[in-house]
Design a protein around this motif. Structure first.
Motif, short mmCIF file in Angstrom:
data_model
loop_
_atom_site.label_atom_id
_atom_site.label_comp_id
_atom_site.label_asym_id
_atom_site.label_seq_id
_atom_site.Cartn_x
_atom_site.Cartn_y
_atom_site.Cartn_z
N ILE A 1 69.53 14.83 33.46
CA ILE A 1 70.38 15.55 32.52
C ILE A 1 69.53 16.28 31.48
CG2 ILE A 1 72.15 15.28 30.72
CD1 ILE A 1 73.08 12.76 32.31
N PHE A 2 68.44 15.64 31.09
CA PHE A 2 67.61 16.13 30.00
C PHE A 2 66.28 16.66 30.53
CE2 PHE A 2 70.06 12.41 28.69
CZ PHE A 2 70.82 12.94 27.66
N TYR A 3 65.73 17.63 29.81
CA TYR A 3 64.34 18.04 30.01
C TYR A 3 63.54 17.39 28.90
CZ TYR A 3 65.92 21.55 33.31
OH TYR A 3 66.46 22.18 34.40
N GLU A 4 62.24 17.23 29.12
CA GLU A 4 61.40 16.65 28.10
C GLU A 4 60.26 17.59 27.76
OE1 GLU A 4 59.53 13.01 29.28
OE2 GLU A 4 58.81 13.85 31.15
N MET A 5 59.83 17.52 26.48
CA MET A 5 58.75 18.36 25.99
C MET A 5 57.86 17.56 25.06
SD MET A 5 58.98 21.59 23.36
CE MET A 5 59.51 22.84 24.51
N ASN A 6 56.57 17.56 25.37
CA ASN A 6 55.59 16.98 24.46
C ASN A 6 55.36 17.99 23.36
OD1 ASN A 6 53.26 16.14 23.13
ND2 ASN A 6 52.26 15.43 24.99
N ALA A 7 55.76 17.65 22.14
CA ALA A 7 55.69 18.59 21.01
C ALA A 7 54.27 19.11 20.78
CB ALA A 7 56.21 17.90 19.75
N SER A 8 53.28 18.30 21.06
CA SER A 8 51.89 18.68 20.84
C SER A 8 51.47 19.86 21.71
CB SER A 8 50.96 17.50 21.12
OG SER A 8 51.35 16.39 20.37
N LEU A 9 52.14 20.04 22.84
CA LEU A 9 51.76 21.09 23.78
C LEU A 9 52.51 22.41 23.56
CD1 LEU A 9 51.61 18.95 27.05
CD2 LEU A 9 49.74 19.52 25.47
N TYR A 10 53.49 22.40 22.66
CA TYR A 10 54.32 23.59 22.43
C TYR A 10 54.45 23.90 20.93
CZ TYR A 10 55.75 23.30 27.32
OH TYR A 10 55.76 23.27 28.69
N PRO A 11 53.33 24.10 20.23
CA PRO A 11 53.42 24.34 18.77
C PRO A 11 54.22 25.59 18.41
CG PRO A 11 51.21 24.80 19.58
CD PRO A 11 51.97 24.16 20.71
N ASP A 12 54.15 26.63 19.23
CA ASP A 12 54.92 27.85 18.93
C ASP A 12 56.42 27.59 19.01
OD1 ASP A 12 52.57 29.26 18.54
OD2 ASP A 12 52.55 30.11 20.56
N PHE A 13 56.84 26.86 20.05
CA PHE A 13 58.26 26.52 20.18
C PHE A 13 58.71 25.70 18.96
CE2 PHE A 13 61.74 23.72 21.29
CZ PHE A 13 62.62 24.56 21.95
N MET A 14 57.88 24.75 18.57
CA MET A 14 58.23 23.88 17.44
C MET A 14 58.42 24.71 16.16
SD MET A 14 58.35 20.87 18.75
CE MET A 14 58.24 19.73 17.39
N GLN A 15 57.52 25.64 15.93
CA GLN A 15 57.59 26.46 14.73
C GLN A 15 58.73 27.48 14.82
OE1 GLN A 15 53.91 28.30 13.62
NE2 GLN A 15 54.74 29.12 11.74
N ASP A 16 58.83 28.17 15.95
CA ASP A 16 59.86 29.20 16.11
C ASP A 16 61.27 28.64 15.96
OD1 ASP A 16 57.79 30.97 16.60
OD2 ASP A 16 58.14 31.07 18.77
N ASN A 17 61.47 27.41 16.41
CA ASN A 17 62.80 26.79 16.38
C ASN A 17 62.98 25.80 15.23
OD1 ASN A 17 64.22 27.87 18.87
ND2 ASN A 17 62.22 27.30 19.65
N LYS A 18 61.99 25.78 14.34
CA LYS A 18 62.06 24.96 13.13
C LYS A 18 62.38 23.49 13.43
CE LYS A 18 63.35 28.90 10.23
NZ LYS A 18 63.21 29.95 11.20
N ILE A 19 61.69 22.95 14.43
CA ILE A 19 61.84 21.53 14.75
C ILE A 19 61.11 20.75 13.67
CG2 ILE A 19 61.47 19.73 16.47
CD1 ILE A 19 63.40 22.01 17.38
N GLU A 20 61.83 19.90 12.96
CA GLU A 20 61.30 19.24 11.78
C GLU A 20 60.53 17.96 12.08
OE1 GLU A 20 64.59 18.80 9.10
OE2 GLU A 20 65.20 20.88 9.44
N SER A 21 60.95 17.23 13.11
CA SER A 21 60.30 15.97 13.43
C SER A 21 60.66 15.55 14.84
CB SER A 21 60.71 14.88 12.43
OG SER A 21 62.10 14.60 12.55
N VAL A 22 60.03 14.49 15.29
CA VAL A 22 60.34 13.91 16.60
C VAL A 22 60.72 12.46 16.38
CG1 VAL A 22 58.87 15.47 17.91
CG2 VAL A 22 57.89 13.35 17.05
N PRO A 23 61.55 11.91 17.25
CA PRO A 23 62.17 12.55 18.40
C PRO A 23 63.24 13.54 17.97
CG PRO A 23 63.10 10.37 18.11
CD PRO A 23 62.00 10.51 17.09
N CYS A 24 63.49 14.50 18.86
CA CYS A 24 64.52 15.50 18.61
C CYS A 24 65.19 15.83 19.94
CB CYS A 24 63.90 16.76 18.01
SG CYS A 24 65.10 18.07 17.67
N LEU A 25 66.49 15.90 19.93
CA LEU A 25 67.24 16.35 21.09
C LEU A 25 67.84 17.70 20.73
CD1 LEU A 25 68.32 15.81 23.94
CD2 LEU A 25 70.32 14.74 22.88
#
Length: 105
Positions: free
Chosen positions: A44-68
């Motif tokens: 059902i879910f996809y997973e992403m290691n936040a460390s490998l996608y810094p641009d995605f984290m910044q562009d989407n304003k992900i504040e912390s982990v875990p995050c769904l």
């Protein structure tokens, strides 16, 4: 759970679990999502290691982990940081993925 890819990130809809490998809370959240997938006997879910996608984290304003992240129709509808319980996650699934709960014949 399948690892996220660039192709999936370009899709209109997905449920994305974002984590870091050494985060204890992330492991607990992952257990909840694994249980949900086991009950439904599907990924059902996809997973992403936040460390490998810094641009995605910044562009989407992900504040912390875990995050769904719940994406529908090119927009992020929800960013869930407090997983709380499996039941809480089901509340979001009922709203955004109701097809998971229809009778499969």
């Amino acid at each position: 759970m399948n690892e996220i890819s660039k192709e999936v990130l370009e899709q209109q809809e997905y449920l994305l679990y974002i984590y870091t490998p050494f985060c204890g809370t992330c492991h607990i959240a992952r257990t909840m999502l694994d249980k949900i997938e086991a009950v439904h006997q599907e990924n059902i879910f996809y997973e992403m290691n936040a460390s490998l996608y810094p641009d995605f984290m910044q562009d989407n304003k992900i504040e912390s982990v875990p995050c769904l992240v719940i994406k529908k129709g090119h927009d992020i509808k929800e960013k869930i940081y407090a997983f709380q319980s499996t039941g809480n996650i089901y509340r979001y699934l009922l709203e955004y993925q109701p097809e998971l709960f229809r009778d499969k014949k």
